[in-house]
Motif scaffolding. Structure first.
Motif, PDB file in Angstrom:
ATOM      1  N   ALA A  11       3.706   2.020  -2.271  1.00  0.00           N
ATOM      2  CA  ALA A  11       3.628   1.791  -1.062  1.00  0.00           C
ATOM      3  C   ALA A  11       3.127   1.541   0.262  1.00  0.00           C
ATOM      4  N   ILE A  12       1.815   0.980  -0.581  1.00  0.00           N
ATOM      5  CA  ILE A  12       0.391   1.367  -0.128  1.00  0.00           C
ATOM      6  C   ILE A  12      -0.239   0.326  -0.201  1.00  0.00           C
ATOM      7  N   TRP A  87      -0.606  -0.513   8.962  1.00  0.00           N
ATOM      8  CA  TRP A  87       0.844  -0.109   8.583  1.00  0.00           C
ATOM      9  C   TRP A  87       1.474   0.722   7.951  1.00  0.00           C
ATOM     10  N   GLU A  88       0.527   0.804   6.747  1.00  0.00           N
ATOM     11  CA  GLU A  88       1.533   1.229   5.495  1.00  0.00           C
ATOM     12  C   GLU A  88       0.112   2.420   5.222  1.00  0.00           C
ATOM     13  N   ARG A  89      -0.861   2.616   6.421  1.00  0.00           N
ATOM     14  CA  ARG A  89      -1.118   4.205   6.122  1.00  0.00           C
ATOM     15  C   ARG A  89      -0.746   4.869   7.257  1.00  0.00           C
ATOM     16  N   ARG A  93       4.792   5.740   9.859  1.00  0.00           N
ATOM     17  CA  ARG A  93       5.268   5.343   8.870  1.00  0.00           C
ATOM     18  C   ARG A  93       6.078   6.012   7.111  1.00  0.00           C
ATOM     19  N   TYR A 109       7.734  -2.345  -4.175  1.00  0.00           N
ATOM     20  CA  TYR A 109       7.648  -3.448  -3.422  1.00  0.00           C
ATOM     21  C   TYR A 109       7.405  -4.817  -3.616  1.00  0.00           C
ATOM     22  N   ARG A 111       4.462  -7.685  -2.240  1.00  0.00           N
ATOM     23  CA  ARG A 111       4.119  -8.669  -1.003  1.00  0.00           C
ATOM     24  C   ARG A 111       3.437 -10.134  -1.557  1.00  0.00           C
TER      25      ARG A 111
END
Length: 196
Positions: A11-12, A87-89, A93, A109, A111
């Motif tokens: 997710a990161i 954002w992902e860290r 979130r 996920y 990208r």
């Protein structure tokens, strides 16, 4: 106590994505339990709202499952990999993710970076007729090219042809991918996804 994000977590954004200087689109697919659809949609609205307000965000959308499916797709787009990684860290979130685990059975996920990202973002699981995206893209290229010819071309008329063409192509591609198409696809989203 706030849990520190694990950089190995899918997710990161991984390092090769965090370093991308072009727009990045992320699609998160979640299979939602049928009895949890309403709470999940409320949660999705919250997290997408948080993402939209985050620096570098270029837009978000929620794609609902088709008939016979339980899979939702959350799509968000950031101006570059570093904005996405921030954002992902983010604590916001992480807190939101902790509230969704009981609503769905995990997440997948994906990208995509660069110009591919806005075409990928406009290809939901059940897209509308492709001619609509073609018409919108032609209209955008026409408007950018016309603006270039009226505002810039008169000032570079003495340049060698290859340099004029390089400048024109650069302006069209940068404006198309970074400015114009993200907004047009958001504004015309319902029409682009329409079935007729």
């Amino acid at each position: 106590m706030q849990r520190r994000p694990d950089p190995r977590d899918p997710a990161i954004a991984p390092e090769h994505v965090a370093g991308v200087a072009e727009p990045v689109t992320v699609t998160v697919a979640r299979d939602v339990r049928p009895e949890q659809r309403a709470p999940f949609e409320e949660w999705a609205g919250e997290i997408l709202g948080l993402a939209e307000r985050f620096p570098g965000n270029l837009g978000t959308s929620l794609l609902r499952p088709g008939a016979g499916s339980t899979r939702y797709h959350l799509v968000y787009r950031f101006s570059d990999g570093e904005s996405l990684a921030r954002w992902e860290r983010s604590a916001e979130r992480q807190a939101a993710l902790e509230r969704v685990e009981h609503l769905s059975g995990g997440a997948d996920y994906a990208r995509v970076a660069g110009l591919d990202s806005f075409f990928t973002a406009m290809t939901p699981p059940r897209p509308g007729p492709r001619w609509r995206l073609t018409v919108l893209t032609i209209a955008a290229v026409f408007a950018i090219t016309l603006g270039f010819q009226l505002l810039v071309a008169p000032h570079v008329g003495s340049w060698p042809l290859p340099l004029r063409l390089l400048l024109s192509a650069t302006v069209v591609v940068v404006l198309l991918g970074q400015v114009v198409m993200p907004r047009l696809t958001r504004w015309f989203g319902p029409w682009l996804r329409g079935r007729r």
